[in-house]
Design a protein around this motif. Sequence first.
Motif, short mmCIF file in Angstrom:
data_model
loop_
_atom_site.label_atom_id
_atom_site.label_comp_id
_atom_site.label_asym_id
_atom_site.label_seq_id
_atom_site.Cartn_x
_atom_site.Cartn_y
_atom_site.Cartn_z
N SER A 53 0.83 -1.20 0.00
CA SER A 53 0.00 0.00 0.00
C SER A 53 0.87 1.25 0.00
CB SER A 53 -0.88 -0.01 1.25
OG SER A 53 -1.75 1.08 1.25
N SER A 65 -0.88 8.47 -2.38
CA SER A 65 -0.64 9.32 -3.54
C SER A 65 -0.86 10.80 -3.21
CB SER A 65 -1.51 8.90 -4.72
OG SER A 65 -2.86 8.87 -4.36
N LYS A 67 -3.25 3.92 -3.05
CA LYS A 67 -3.50 2.69 -3.78
C LYS A 67 -2.90 1.52 -3.03
CE LYS A 67 -4.01 4.35 -8.47
NZ LYS A 67 -5.38 4.00 -8.68
N THR A 68 -3.50 0.35 -3.24
CA THR A 68 -2.98 -0.88 -2.69
C THR A 68 -3.05 -1.96 -3.77
OG1 THR A 68 -3.73 -0.31 -0.47
CG2 THR A 68 -3.24 -2.62 -0.87
N VAL A 96 -6.41 -4.27 -7.52
CA VAL A 96 -5.84 -2.97 -7.17
C VAL A 96 -6.95 -2.19 -6.49
CG1 VAL A 96 -4.86 -0.83 -8.05
CG2 VAL A 96 -4.25 -3.00 -9.11
N SER A 97 -6.61 -1.49 -5.42
CA SER A 97 -7.60 -0.76 -4.66
C SER A 97 -7.26 0.72 -4.61
CB SER A 97 -7.67 -1.30 -3.23
OG SER A 97 -8.52 -0.50 -2.43
N ASN A 98 -8.28 1.54 -4.80
CA ASN A 98 -8.18 2.97 -4.50
C ASN A 98 -8.80 3.14 -3.13
OD1 ASN A 98 -7.14 3.84 -7.03
ND2 ASN A 98 -9.17 3.54 -7.89
N GLN A 99 -8.17 3.94 -2.28
CA GLN A 99 -8.76 4.15 -0.97
C GLN A 99 -8.72 5.61 -0.55
OE1 GLN A 99 -6.34 1.38 -0.77
NE2 GLN A 99 -4.55 2.60 -0.41
#
Length: 169
Positions: free
Chosen positions: A38, A41, A62-63, A74-77
């Motif tokens: 992780s 950004s 992002k992770t 892929v994850s946006n958090q």
Amino acid sequence: MATKKSTVILFGILVVLAWVLGSPILAGAETKNFKYFSYPSKVETFLVGDVDGHRVSFSVGKTFFLLEDGDIAVSNQVVTSDMIKFLGSWNQYGIWKFTDGSTITLKVQGTLEEGGKASIKSEIIKGTGRFEGAKGSSSSKMKYLPMEKGDIAAVGYGEGTLTYTLPKK
């Protein structure tokens, strides 16, 4: 005396029935172990001013997830945190997007402890594609790397388990 014995037998039968009828629901649960990396950004941090090192932050990041079955996501958090000297808690929403376009949205709560270690618990709040109607949770442990000059926030890596059920079709 016969009434008490009958009540115990009836209760025993009900327990066995509940176990037998409840088993198919538990048997449908999927469990997937994963590893992840992780990184932030963008981070906005505000000093609270009540005690030394008290900060409230808002960040996005992002992770990258690698699941044990070879699946990747892929994850946006979006993250909010409230920490004193980089120890404390955070809340976030993360959307795992898989290569086939399916998603899992999680509501996450984490706690950062001494030594850059974090404990994380998540609840699935939505799924799309092959995860449509998913219910479940995730738990993981994370370790943050030491920050270097110029870093906007620490990057972390860890491993965890995702457990979910899908509605019967």
